[in-house]
Design an enzyme around this catalytic site. Structure first.
Site, PDB file in Angstrom:
ATOM      1  CG  ASN A  52      -1.980  -1.106   1.088  1.00 35.91           C
ATOM      2  OD1 ASN A  52      -2.034  -1.977   1.946  1.00 35.91           O
ATOM      3  ND2 ASN A  52      -2.768  -1.112   0.026  1.00 35.91           N
ATOM      4  CE  LYS A  98      -3.647   0.845   5.277  1.00 37.10           C
ATOM      5  NZ  LYS A  98      -3.084  -0.315   4.531  1.00 37.10           N
TER       6      LYS A  98
HETATM    7 CA   LIG Z   1      -1.232  -3.979   2.417  1.00 38.48          CA
HETATM    8 CA   LIG Z   2      -0.187  -2.477   6.206  1.00 39.97          CA
END
Ligand SMILES: [Ca+2]
Ligand SMILES: [Ca+2]
Ligand SMILES: [Ca+2]
Ligand SMILES: [Ca+2]
Length: 525
Positions: A257, A262
């Site tokens: 990602n 995050k």
């Molecule tokens: Ca991922």
């Molecule tokens: Ca991750």
């Protein structure tokens, strides 16, 4: 340190890291037993300095709470997981210590272990682990599984085949201080290896200070939730960059990602409306493949204070999805340069660089070169001194922020992760602020009591409070009107109800007419 009354925040990083540097010394003074391992040791030996054992696993049964296992420098080849079970729980008053010996650099190399095997697994609570490097594990370098109130300090996790440091199974109130996690990657999908992951079924109150995560194939930090919700994670002065790539700079694909911070929630539907409350202060995200500061699917509260995003490809900030009822997003004093800022209308914003007619360009910074971000840490373990994203003289980001109680130089807080020592020329003088000082407490770390000195250039109303990491007031040490000059108060580690508080990092905050200064101290038990 007794005599060094220092003005915040010049002293902020230095004094704190000095304090942390003392941790080993203090551990030695606690009177517990000392045992040793060395790469050329032998598990049949007694584990003394002259006759060390070879492995952590074989040394555990020597230890009782309060003891220290000292790890000599060199490389330890491990083929199986080193598990520290909950039968080795310490207490707030009596920790276990697992530490590099003096200034030596031990490396635990799990590269030859099978895929799927973790390096270290810490199921126990009240451990202090310092100065270890862990590489090549077949899964996490270190998993804190259920263990709480641990201190993980000056450790590095790299080239592991899943997340470098993961916290799970209810792990709560752990403090991760001055650690690095980089180049972790999980072939063949490269979908899960983050730098630091307080995720899945993690507990609340975990705290990261001075940590860096870079070049991990998935995310720098990941707070993805499954099986838990309504937990809080706090990050202070952490940097993350270049995630979503392999160490050679190639992109391993869409499962990787590539977000910096995050911040959790569940999967894309997040039908359970999972919440991972995040509080980020003085954090920096740059050159990540996707987003710098990423809501992901988090529906809990997020607070970003004095953060900086630069060159994150999808967006520097993306927090646009409506939150759960009663939750909030606060973003203050933050900077975005070379990247999108996508915040929902619900965001509570104040004095960010994309507001108020401020303009951001390269000239606002001493340097936009990122190459020194992965420089070696300073000898005491603190982050390297870099110029990147530090404000240049004449920048309109200087002194353009809102006072959020963190202390600042000049006439007001600056925008972004690094408070400048430059005072803007256009702002008006603030005579009192220029003169009052709050010293580093001493001793520090301390147990059971410590002293705090401060200096008032003129008589003033004074309030001196002790706060926990969430900013909750534990006790008021001064709350009255005081004359000019030096003052000194002591704190016995108890809250206002006379209860002894747990070991760990605390803030102390001095408020006088005209300003606030905050410092940190470490209560070691
Ligand atoms: Ca991922
Ligand atoms: Ca991750
Ligand atoms: Ca500008
Ligand atoms: Ca300032």
């Amino acid at each position: 340190m007794h005599n060094s009354l220092l003005t915040f925040p010049f002293s902020k990083d230095n004094t704190r890291s000095k304090a942390l540097f003392l941790l080993l010394t203090v551990a030695m003074e606690l009177g517990g037993g000392q045992f040793f391992i060395a790469p050329d040791g032998n598990d049949a030996d007694p584990g003394t300095l002259l006759e060390p054992k070879a492995t952590v696993s074989a040394s555990l049964n020597l230890l009782t709470a309060g003891d220290t296992l000292l790890v000599r420098g060199g490389t330890y080849i491990n083929n199986s997981t080193v598990t520290i079970g909950s039968d080795y729980d310490g207490t707030d008053g009596l920790r276990y210590y697992l530490m590099a010996y003096e200034n030596e650099s031990p490396l635990f190399d799990f590269s030859t272990s099978n895929f799927g095997l973790r390096g270290f697994r810490l199921n126990a609570s009240y451990w202090s682990i310092k100065g270890l490097s862990i590489k090549g594990a077949g899964d996490n370098g270190l998993q804190i599984s259920g263990g709480s109130y641990n201190f993980i300090e000056n450790c590095a996790f790299f080239e592991n085949r899943d997340t470098g440091l993961q916290l799970s199974n209810g792990a709560a109130y752990n403090q991760i201080i001055n650690c690095d996690s980089y180049y972790n990657a999980d072939p063949p999908d490269y979908g899960d290896a983050d730098g630091f992951a307080p995720k899945l079924d993690v507990g609340t109150g975990n705290y990261f200070y001075g940590c860096r995560a870079w070049g991990n194939c998935d995310d720098g930090w990941d707070g993805y939730m499954r099986g838990a919700s309504d937990v809080t994670t706090i990050l202070d002065s952490c940097w993350t960059w270049g995630n979503g790539y392999l160490p050679d700079g190639s992109d391993p694909g869409s499962q990787a990602n590539g977000n910096g911070f995050k911040m959790g929630g569940g999967d894309n539907s997040n039908a359970d409306a999972l919440m991972h409350h995040f509080e980020l202060t003085n954090c920096l995200a740059f050159n990540n493949k996707a987003k710098g500061f990423d809501q992901n699917n988090n529906l809990g509260s997020m607070t970003l204070l004095n953060c900086s995003g630069y060159g994150n490809l999808t967006a520097n900030y993306r927090i646009s999805r409506e939150l759960n009822e009663g939750q909030f997003l606060r973003v203050k004093n933050s900077v975005s340069h070379f990247g999108e800022t996508q915040l929902g209308d619900f965001a509570l914003q104040e004095t960010n660089s994309w507001l108020n007619g401020i303009s951001v360009d390269d000239d606002d910074f001493i340097s936009i070169s990122t190459i020194h971000a992965d420089n070696p840490r300073q000898p005491d373990g603190s982050l390297p001194e870099i110029d990147f994203m530090h404000l240049a003289s004449g920048s309109d980001l200087i002194d353009s922020g809102t006072d959020i109680g963190l202390g600042y130089n000049g006439n007001a807080p600056d925008l972004g992760a690094f408070e400048s020592s430059i005072t803007s020329t256009y702002a008006k003088e603030d005579g009192l602020r220029a003169g009052f000082k709050l010293g580093q407490n001493y001793p520090n770390p301390f147990n059971p009591a410590t002293q705090i000195d401060y200096y008032l250039p003129e008589s003033s109303a004074v309030r001196l409070v002790v706060l926990d990491l969430r900013g909750r007031e534990l006790i008021r040490l001064s709350d009255n009107s005081q004359v000019a000059g030096h003052h000194s108060v002591s704190w016995d580690g108890k809250n206002s109800r006379g209860q002894t508080v747990a070991g760990g990092l605390y803030f102390y905050r001095l408020e006088v007419s005209g300003g606030i200064i905050t410092q940190k101290m470490l209560l070691l038990k």
